[in-house]
Design an enzyme around this catalytic site. Structure first.
Site, PDB file in Angstrom:
ATOM      1  N   GLU A 222       0.870  -1.165   0.000  1.00  0.00           N
ATOM      2  CA  GLU A 222       0.000   0.000   0.000  1.00  0.00           C
ATOM      3  C   GLU A 222       0.916   1.226   0.000  1.00  0.00           C
ATOM      4  O   GLU A 222       1.785   1.334   0.860  1.00  0.00           O
ATOM      5  CB  GLU A 222      -0.885  -0.001   1.256  1.00  0.00           C
ATOM      6  CG  GLU A 222      -1.896   1.102   1.200  1.00  0.00           C
ATOM      7  CD  GLU A 222      -2.701   1.256   2.487  1.00  0.00           C
ATOM      8  OE1 GLU A 222      -2.650   0.362   3.353  1.00  0.00           O
ATOM      9  OE2 GLU A 222      -3.366   2.302   2.611  1.00  0.00           O
TER      10      GLU A 222
ATOM     11  N   ARG B  60       4.887 -12.662   9.822  1.00  0.00           N
ATOM     12  CA  ARG B  60       5.610 -11.452   9.470  1.00  0.00           C
ATOM     13  C   ARG B  60       6.925 -11.366  10.235  1.00  0.00           C
ATOM     14  O   ARG B  60       7.099 -11.969  11.283  1.00  0.00           O
ATOM     15  CB  ARG B  60       4.761 -10.199   9.681  1.00  0.00           C
ATOM     16  CG  ARG B  60       4.342  -9.917  11.098  1.00  0.00           C
ATOM     17  CD  ARG B  60       3.707  -8.522  11.219  1.00  0.00           C
ATOM     18  NE  ARG B  60       2.708  -8.261  10.201  1.00  0.00           N
ATOM     19  CZ  ARG B  60       2.695  -7.151   9.441  1.00  0.00           C
ATOM     20  NH1 ARG B  60       3.591  -6.215   9.577  1.00  0.00           N
ATOM     21  NH2 ARG B  60       1.750  -6.962   8.562  1.00  0.00           N
TER      22      ARG B  60
ATOM     23  N   LYS C  38       4.489   0.821   9.230  1.00  0.00           N
ATOM     24  CA  LYS C  38       4.674   2.083   8.527  1.00  0.00           C
ATOM     25  C   LYS C  38       4.069   3.240   9.328  1.00  0.00           C
ATOM     26  O   LYS C  38       4.599   4.339   9.317  1.00  0.00           O
ATOM     27  CB  LYS C  38       3.995   2.013   7.150  1.00  0.00           C
ATOM     28  CG  LYS C  38       4.883   1.413   6.090  1.00  0.00           C
ATOM     29  CD  LYS C  38       4.159   1.335   4.764  1.00  0.00           C
ATOM     30  CE  LYS C  38       3.265   0.132   4.694  1.00  0.00           C
ATOM     31  NZ  LYS C  38       2.503  -0.007   3.467  1.00  0.00           N
TER      32      LYS C  38
HETATM   33  P1  ATP Z   1       2.703  -2.023   7.783  1.00  0.00           P
HETATM   34  O1  ATP Z   1       1.958  -2.360   9.015  1.00  0.00           O
HETATM   35  O2  ATP Z   1       4.157  -1.914   8.007  1.00  0.00           O
HETATM   36  O3  ATP Z   1       2.137  -0.848   7.063  1.00  0.00           O
HETATM   37  P2  ATP Z   1       1.409  -3.626   5.872  1.00  0.00           P
HETATM   38  O4  ATP Z   1       1.255  -5.096   5.843  1.00  0.00           O
HETATM   39  O5  ATP Z   1       0.205  -2.804   6.124  1.00  0.00           O
HETATM   40  O6  ATP Z   1       2.565  -3.297   6.847  1.00  0.00           O
HETATM   41  P3  ATP Z   1       1.579  -3.339   3.061  1.00  0.00           P
HETATM   42  O7  ATP Z   1       2.119  -2.230   2.230  1.00  0.00           O
HETATM   43  O8  ATP Z   1       0.143  -3.587   3.041  1.00  0.00           O
HETATM   44  O9  ATP Z   1       2.063  -3.097   4.538  1.00  0.00           O
HETATM   45  O10 ATP Z   1       2.381  -4.684   2.783  1.00  0.00           O
HETATM   46  C1  ATP Z   1       2.773  -5.161   1.522  1.00  0.00           C
HETATM   47  C2  ATP Z   1       3.162  -6.590   1.699  1.00  0.00           C
HETATM   48  O11 ATP Z   1       4.261  -6.723   2.585  1.00  0.00           O
HETATM   49  C3  ATP Z   1       2.029  -7.411   2.273  1.00  0.00           C
HETATM   50  O12 ATP Z   1       1.896  -8.589   1.534  1.00  0.00           O
HETATM   51  C4  ATP Z   1       2.453  -7.692   3.681  1.00  0.00           C
HETATM   52  O13 ATP Z   1       1.969  -8.910   4.122  1.00  0.00           O
HETATM   53  C5  ATP Z   1       3.979  -7.673   3.581  1.00  0.00           C
HETATM   54  N1  ATP Z   1       4.585  -7.286   4.852  1.00  0.00           N
HETATM   55  C6  ATP Z   1       4.392  -6.143   5.533  1.00  0.00           C
HETATM   56  N2  ATP Z   1       5.074  -6.153   6.700  1.00  0.00           N
HETATM   57  C7  ATP Z   1       5.724  -7.332   6.752  1.00  0.00           C
HETATM   58  C8  ATP Z   1       6.589  -7.950   7.709  1.00  0.00           C
HETATM   59  N3  ATP Z   1       6.932  -7.342   8.854  1.00  0.00           N
HETATM   60  N4  ATP Z   1       7.069  -9.178   7.421  1.00  0.00           N
HETATM   61  C9  ATP Z   1       6.744  -9.785   6.281  1.00  0.00           C
HETATM   62  N5  ATP Z   1       5.929  -9.273   5.347  1.00  0.00           N
HETATM   63  C10 ATP Z   1       5.411  -8.061   5.572  1.00  0.00           C
HETATM   64 MG    MG Z   2      -1.381  -2.188   5.204  1.00  0.00          MG
END
Ligand code: ATP
Ligand code: MG
Length: 558
Positions: free
Chosen positions: A33, A260, A270
């Protein structure tokens, strides 16, 4: 398939291929995202999704999951592309946006309404929450649940046309208000939100929810394996429901969850990283203390080290926290042979060699990396005034101190053995400001005929030819292993106030050619990377890691 990176995910894919599912193809996607910069957790997902595609000779799409216009920005879209490329992965012409599918997603929603599988609800967000029930109590059906198909079609179209205020209506799937899985209790598919979207502008005032847009985006792109993190495990039945109930999809993606990545001494979400940036705890998203990919890159981490790290941690279902020492170990391992080893004196102490002629310069031969002869050699100037490290001298040393002290001898690396004859102090403060030494001309490195044996070897630089450098030493961004350990206190209270120390240092003239991004070992000090803040007047270095490998030590003890 590579045999070094296998996992339960590989087992599932192997089984699918054996059964001929999805025409025996493997097609994954990385779906960030664009609401912030990528971090090391995303790197795990990138390595996994792009890695699996490479291993199975399939494809991996880069897809921006941009269904939440209020938090998204093109700055993030650009940084994400840069980071994925830097990590070494290519999407060729397969870069997509969920917003590319807004028209299709709308059509699919109309289909669901036509099939009596979705309805427009007028309950307020609070009422919806209340009606949903809890894990232990069943939900209650909305009084609007049994609207006619015609009425629903009309209302949904008017939602799209902007006839209703934000938040006044939603489109919901008609599934099961007493399902044991809360996600299946008529989840919201569309909301009304007047927000300018970074790509579609003001075209839409209704936006699809993630749980609706994601499976359909996967299906539209022909994704075979939709790999995501474990918090989506409970959403899988909804993912499958949407795939099954939308008509005419020509692909059936399968969602697979993995744990994760959590890393010690840092935070990963983020949202939290954005707080650190916006509230000034760090200089920006690419601050070298940040666990972002851009921060790690600026710090001096290599893509090879990060990929190696992701491979070593592997993928599993169980959540765990990886010690940041492993990441540091990986970059050391990568730089051992690659990085030239030069000399830099971080906290300089002036040394005058009294028996060395003034105005004379001797050029010493120095290998650039004793582990890797391919990196060649250089010449180092030696002269009457040099700098050594302040803590390589003690006026009153304990027994085991083998460095310089009054009356003692040490070797200067690649040069001569010197002896400390006298200590010069500031009359007022008593601070040591200079050492007076002598050198032994018989002891030139490589041609030593003196037969002397000394226990210590020090790094040094010749004062006249030295280059000014600002050296930035970093420590963990948070003092606690787990900064989020306590739910009651703000994680920012655990920010390490000493995470950055800035030194005025001297480096040897070989650094004249150093370019931003260049990585070096400073002998005896660690690995450093030239920062883009460097100027004509002074080089700026970031310490990537010290030489002390706490990970290797921990492994030995085991
Ligand atoms: P954040 O909470 O850091 O914003 P998010 O999952 O909302 O993380 P996205 O941009 O939606 O962030 O994530 C893109 C991809 O990266 C998704 O498939 C998510 O599962 C993966 N991802 C995000 N954080 C991690 C992590 N700590 N370990 C492994 N994969 C991750
Ligand atoms: Mg997200």
């Amino acid at each position: 398939m590579s045999d070094k990176f296998t996992s339960f995910i590989h087992d599932i894919i192997d089984q699918d291929l054996k059964e001929g599912i999805n025409s025996k193809k493997v097609h994954t996607r990385f779906p960030p995202e664009p609401n912030g910069y990528l971090h090391i957790g995303h790197a795990k997902s990138i390595c996994l999704n792009f890695g699996v595609a490479l291993e199975y000779k399939g494809f991996c799409n880069l897809r921006f999951d941009d269904t939440n216009p209020s938090k998204e920005d093109v700055e993030y879209v650009e940084s994400i592309q840069e980071d994925v490329k830097w990590l070494g992965y290519r999407w060729d012409d397969r870069m997509y946006y969920a917003s590319d599918y807004f028209d299709k997603l709308y059509q699919y929603a109309v289909q669901l309404i036509e099939d009596d599988k979705a309805y427009v609800d007028d309950l307020s967000p609070e009422e919806i929450r209340e009606y949903r029930g809890t894990l232990t109590s069943p939900g209650k059906e909305s009084p609007y649940r049994n609207r006619s198909i015609e009425e629903n079609l009309d209302l949904f179209e008017r939602m799209k046309a902007g006839e209703f205020p934000d938040g006044s209506k939603v489109l919901r799937a008609k599934i099961d208000m007493v399902s044991g899985n809360l996600n299946m209790r008529d989840p919201v598919l569309y909301r009304i939100q007047r927000a300018n979207h970074h790509r579609t502008g003001n075209k839409w005032c209704i936006y699809p929810m993630y749980d609706y847009a994601h499976p359909l985006s996967d299906a539209i792109e022909g994704i075979t394996h939709s790999i995501c993190t474990c918090e989506f495990e409970d959403h899988r039945p909804l993912y499958d429901w949407i795939i099954e109930n939308v008509r005419n999809l020509n692909s059936r993606p399968r969602q697979i969850e993995f744990a994760r990545l959590n890393l010690s001494h840092t935070v990963m979400s983020k949202r939290k990283l954005r707080q650190l940036v916006e509230e000034g705890y760090v200089e920006g998203w690419d601050d070298p203390r940040m666990p972002t990919i851009s921060g790690l890159r600026r710090r001096g981490y290599t893509p090879e080290a990060i990929r190696d790290f992701c491979e070593r941690i592997g993928v599993a279902k169980a959540v765990s926290t990886v010690d940041i020492a492993l990441l540091e170990h990986c970059v050391r391992q990568d730089l051992i042979f690659k990085a030239p080893r030069y000399m830099a004196v971080l906290r300089p102490l002036k040394v005058v060699i009294d028996n060395f002629p003034e105005d004379q310069v001797e050029w010493m031969d120095a290998d650039n990396n004793q582990e890797n002869p391919e990196l060649g050699t250089r010449k180092m100037p030696f002269s009457r005034v040099i700098y050594i490290e302040q803590d390589d001298f003690m006026e009153d040393p304990p027994k085991k101190f083998f460095r310089l002290a009054p009356g003692r001898e040490v070797r200067l690396k690649h040069a001569y053995i010197i002896k400390c004859e006298r200590v010069v102090k500031d009359e007022n403060t008593g601070e040591i400001i200079e050492l007076r030494c002598t050198y032994d001309p018989q002891t030139r490195s490589g041609m030593d005929t003196s037969g002397k044996k000394v226990k210590g070897t020090l790094h040094w630089v010749s004062a006249e030819q030295a280059i000014n450098a600002e050296v930035r030493l970093y420590d963990h961004l948070f003092v606690k292993d787990n900064p989020e350990e306590s739910k009651d206190t703000d994680f920012k209270q655990n920010v390490n106030p000493q995470s950055l120390e800035i030194l005025k240092s001297f480096v040897e003239p070989a650094f004249a050619e150093a370019q931003p991004g260049g990585r070096y070992q400073f002998l005896r000090q660690g690995y450093f990377c030239v920062d883009p803040d460097s100027s004509e007047e002074q080089l700026v270095f970031n310490r990537i890691v010290s030489l002390k490998d706490s990970w290797a030590k921990m492994q030995k003890k085991k």
